[in-house]
Write an enzyme that holds these catalytic residues in place. Sequence first.
Site: not given
Ligand code: ARG
Length: 457
Positions: A20, A153, A274, A287, A314, A319, A322
Site C-alpha cells: 500500500s 420544471h 475550442s 462541467e 481486521y 487496506q 484509503k
Molecule cells: N497497510 C495495511 C493497511 O493499510 C496496514 C495494516 C496491516 N495489517 C496487517 N495485519 N497486515 O490496512
Amino acid sequence: MWGGRFAEGPSAVMREINASIPFDKRMWRQDIAASKAHATMLGAQGIVAADDVAAILAGLDQVAADYERGGPADDLALEDIHMQTEARLTDKIGAAAGRLHTARSRNDQVATDFRLWVRDAIDEVLGALDSLQDALLARAEQHAGDVMPGFTHLQSAQPVTLGHHLMAYHAMVARDASRFADARARMNRCPLGAAALAGTGFPIDRDATAAALGFDGPTANSLDSVSDRDFAIDYLASAAQCALHLSRLAEEFVLWASQPFGFVALSDQWSTGSSIMPQKRNPDAAELVRGHSGRILGCQMALMVTMKGLPLAYSKDMQDDKPPVFEAHDLLGLSIAAMTGMIESATFRTDRMRAVADAGFATATDLADWLVREAGLPFREAHHVTGRAVARAEALGRKLEAMPLAELTAIDARIDARVFDVLSIDASVASRRSFGGTAPDRVREAIAAGRALREKR
Ligand code: ARG
C-alpha cells in the site's frame, strides 16, 4: 518484518498486490506523530527504557526530515508507510528501533494514522467551504435586489432575486459544513492501544496517547477499534453530499452560460476555448465539477461495498479504504476551489435575467392572490380566472401588467385598477416577505444570518 516463519520471499505479484506504500505514504506525517505519541507513552509507563525512547523520538524526527525532503520511497518490499518508517528508523538508530512496536500492531497503527489523516482532511474542507460561503454571501449581497425568473420544471414560475437564488446554495453549503463538523466530532476517538485486535497485556496508557494526538479519548472496544472505518465513510458521505450540491450549482452555471439562457458570463480564467470553433467559451470547469461529483459518489459506494462483508476484526480488504478517500478528497478540494473561483469572478447578466423574468407571465400567481385578498374569491376560482387572463394576454402579445383594464374586467368584473400594483416583477418579489422568502429585505436578513453563523465558527 514478519519473515521469521517463512522460508521463501513473496512472488513479485504478491509483493505488488500486497503493497500500500504507493498510496499510504500520504499519511507519513500522521504515522510519525502517532509513533512519537506511542513511544512517549511507552517511556512514561516504564515499558521501554528512557534512553531508547529518546533515541526513537530523535530518530523519528530525522526520518520525518528525510520524508519532508523527498517523501517516502515507493519500496514495495516494505509494504506500507508503517513498515517503511520503522525500517528508516532502524537505519538511523539501530536495534532500539525494534522496541517501538511494543504493545502495538499495524492494525491499530493504521486505524490511528488514517483517523488523523481524515481529521486533517475535514479541517481542510471546512476552510475551503468557508471561502465558498464567503463568495456566495458577497455575490448574494451584490444582487439581493436583482430580479430573475424562478423556475419549477425549468419553466418560468415566479420571479425571485438572484441574491435569493445564490443564498439557496449558501444554505446547502452551510449544511455540508455542519455534516463535516459532525463527522469530525464523532470520529475523534483514538484506536491506538487496541493492538492487533484484543488489546495488550502491557500496562499502556491509552488516555495519554489519545490526548497527545488531540483525540477526545480512546475508542471503547479493541475489536471495533481496528475494524471500524465509519469515520472514513462519514467523511465520504459528507463529501458525496457536498459534491452533489456543487454539481447542481455547476449545472446551473452550464445552463446559464449557454446562449439561450445568457444569464452569466464566466470569466476568462474559468472558461476554455475550442480548437476548431474560434467563437467558443466553454464552461469546462463547471462541467468538471459536475463530472467529478459522480466519481466522489462512487468513492463512497466503493468503501461501503469493501466493508460490508468483513467479519471482525481486521482483514486486508481494509487496506483498500484509503484510495477512495484520497481520491474523493482531491476531487472535492478542486471542485470547491473551482466553484469558489467561478462565483467570485462571474458576471451575472442581470438585464437578461430581468427581461426573461418579465416575459413569462411570472406574476400570474400575484394576480390570483390579489383576487383572493381583494375580491374575496376562493383560490381555486382565482386560479381559473387568472388562467383565462394569461391566455388572453398571450393572445394579445402583452404582459399581464400591460393589459388594458377593460380586457381584465371582461374576464372577471371584480378586477379593478388596483390590481396593477401587484403585477410587476418588482412588486411580486417585494411582496414575498414571509420568513425565508425572496423579498430583498428578507434576502439581506438571510445574508446577515449567514455571516453571523460564519463568525461563530
Ligand atoms: N497497510 C495495511 C493497511 O493499510 C496496514 C495494516 C496491516 N495489517 C496487517 N495485519 N497486515 O490496512
